[in-house]
Design an enzyme around this catalytic site. Sequence first.
Site, mmCIF file in Angstrom:
data_model
loop_
_atom_site.group_PDB
_atom_site.id
_atom_site.type_symbol
_atom_site.label_atom_id
_atom_site.label_comp_id
_atom_site.label_asym_id
_atom_site.label_seq_id
_atom_site.Cartn_x
_atom_site.Cartn_y
_atom_site.Cartn_z
ATOM 1 N N GLU A 184 0.811 -1.225 0.000
ATOM 2 C CA GLU A 184 0.000 0.000 0.000
ATOM 3 C C GLU A 184 0.844 1.275 0.000
ATOM 4 O O GLU A 184 0.330 2.360 0.275
ATOM 5 C CB GLU A 184 -0.954 0.018 1.201
ATOM 6 C CG GLU A 184 -2.026 -1.064 1.192
ATOM 7 C CD GLU A 184 -3.021 -0.935 0.042
ATOM 8 O OE1 GLU A 184 -2.890 -0.012 -0.772
ATOM 9 O OE2 GLU A 184 -3.918 -1.795 -0.040
ATOM 10 N N HIS A 228 -2.402 2.223 8.819
ATOM 11 C CA HIS A 228 -3.504 1.601 8.073
ATOM 12 C C HIS A 228 -3.819 0.255 8.717
ATOM 13 O O HIS A 228 -2.942 -0.593 8.841
ATOM 14 C CB HIS A 228 -3.107 1.420 6.603
ATOM 15 C CG HIS A 228 -3.988 0.453 5.878
ATOM 16 N ND1 HIS A 228 -5.351 0.619 5.792
ATOM 17 C CD2 HIS A 228 -3.719 -0.697 5.228
ATOM 18 C CE1 HIS A 228 -5.867 -0.389 5.111
ATOM 19 N NE2 HIS A 228 -4.900 -1.220 4.764
ATOM 20 N N HIS A 283 -6.996 -2.972 9.559
ATOM 21 C CA HIS A 283 -8.228 -3.645 9.133
ATOM 22 C C HIS A 283 -9.089 -3.883 10.367
ATOM 23 O O HIS A 283 -9.714 -4.930 10.501
ATOM 24 C CB HIS A 283 -7.901 -4.986 8.466
ATOM 25 C CG HIS A 283 -7.171 -4.862 7.166
ATOM 26 N ND1 HIS A 283 -6.744 -5.948 6.446
ATOM 27 C CD2 HIS A 283 -6.778 -3.761 6.465
ATOM 28 C CE1 HIS A 283 -6.126 -5.529 5.339
ATOM 29 N NE2 HIS A 283 -6.127 -4.215 5.336
ATOM 30 N N HIS A 341 -12.460 -2.672 2.576
ATOM 31 C CA HIS A 341 -11.061 -2.905 2.929
ATOM 32 C C HIS A 341 -10.750 -2.604 4.399
ATOM 33 O O HIS A 341 -10.691 -3.516 5.210
ATOM 34 C CB HIS A 341 -10.218 -2.060 1.952
ATOM 35 C CG HIS A 341 -8.752 -2.243 2.091
ATOM 36 N ND1 HIS A 341 -7.860 -1.811 1.134
ATOM 37 C CD2 HIS A 341 -7.991 -2.776 3.069
ATOM 38 C CE1 HIS A 341 -6.628 -2.101 1.517
ATOM 39 N NE2 HIS A 341 -6.688 -2.676 2.692
#
Length: 222
Positions: free
Chosen positions: A82, A101, A103, A164
């Site tokens: 990413e 980032h 999840h 996502h």
Amino acid sequence: MIYAEARAQVCEVAIRMWKAGLVVGSAGNVSARAPGSSEHFVITPSSIAYDELTPEQVVVVDEEGDLLELDDEEFDRAPSFETPVHLGVYAARPDVGAIVHTHSKWASARAVARAPIPPVVDEMVVYLGGTVEVASYASSGSEELAAAVVDALGPRSAVLLSAHGVLTTGKDLKKAFKNAELVEHVAQVVTLATQIRGAGLPLLPREVIEAEQQMYEIVKGM
Ligand SMILES: [Zn+2]
């Protein structure tokens, strides 16, 4: 080791994110601007084994995402998949010093449902800047995703990535990580409140949102 302290900090935050249950497996990534450099960034490698991650494995990339050749190269490493999203945000937001980032479950559930998090909880406006919007869908690692994320993030500090997960920013790693924890908390609270009351939760009063947004501009630079 070049940027030793920054790479150690990225390593530490990445492990903390994993231990906090904000990611499973090797998912998620963490980055920061390299101190004293306008064109270098430190970022977690792809396919991370968090239980074995060391500062040496945290890679250094330039603005194009190209890996810097390092003298202490001991590992066969590639930067996070990413990386384009991280670099897109750094290019658009000079005030952002670090990115996390994850999840995390509740934030990802809303990202899958394409459900923004409206400004209904006091602290989210002060620390995140207002509504957490959903970036339109683009495939992982693409420049299209980077553009969508930058667009939906705007001047705020958190954004959901369709189907996502979630990305948070901060002046430094500590703030970006705190925002990752906060957005997960708020995502859960707002989802539960919606189950209790149904759609159309009462928003904060407009003048409160405006005052808190002014506080946000001050707090994020502190
Ligand atoms: Zn991801």
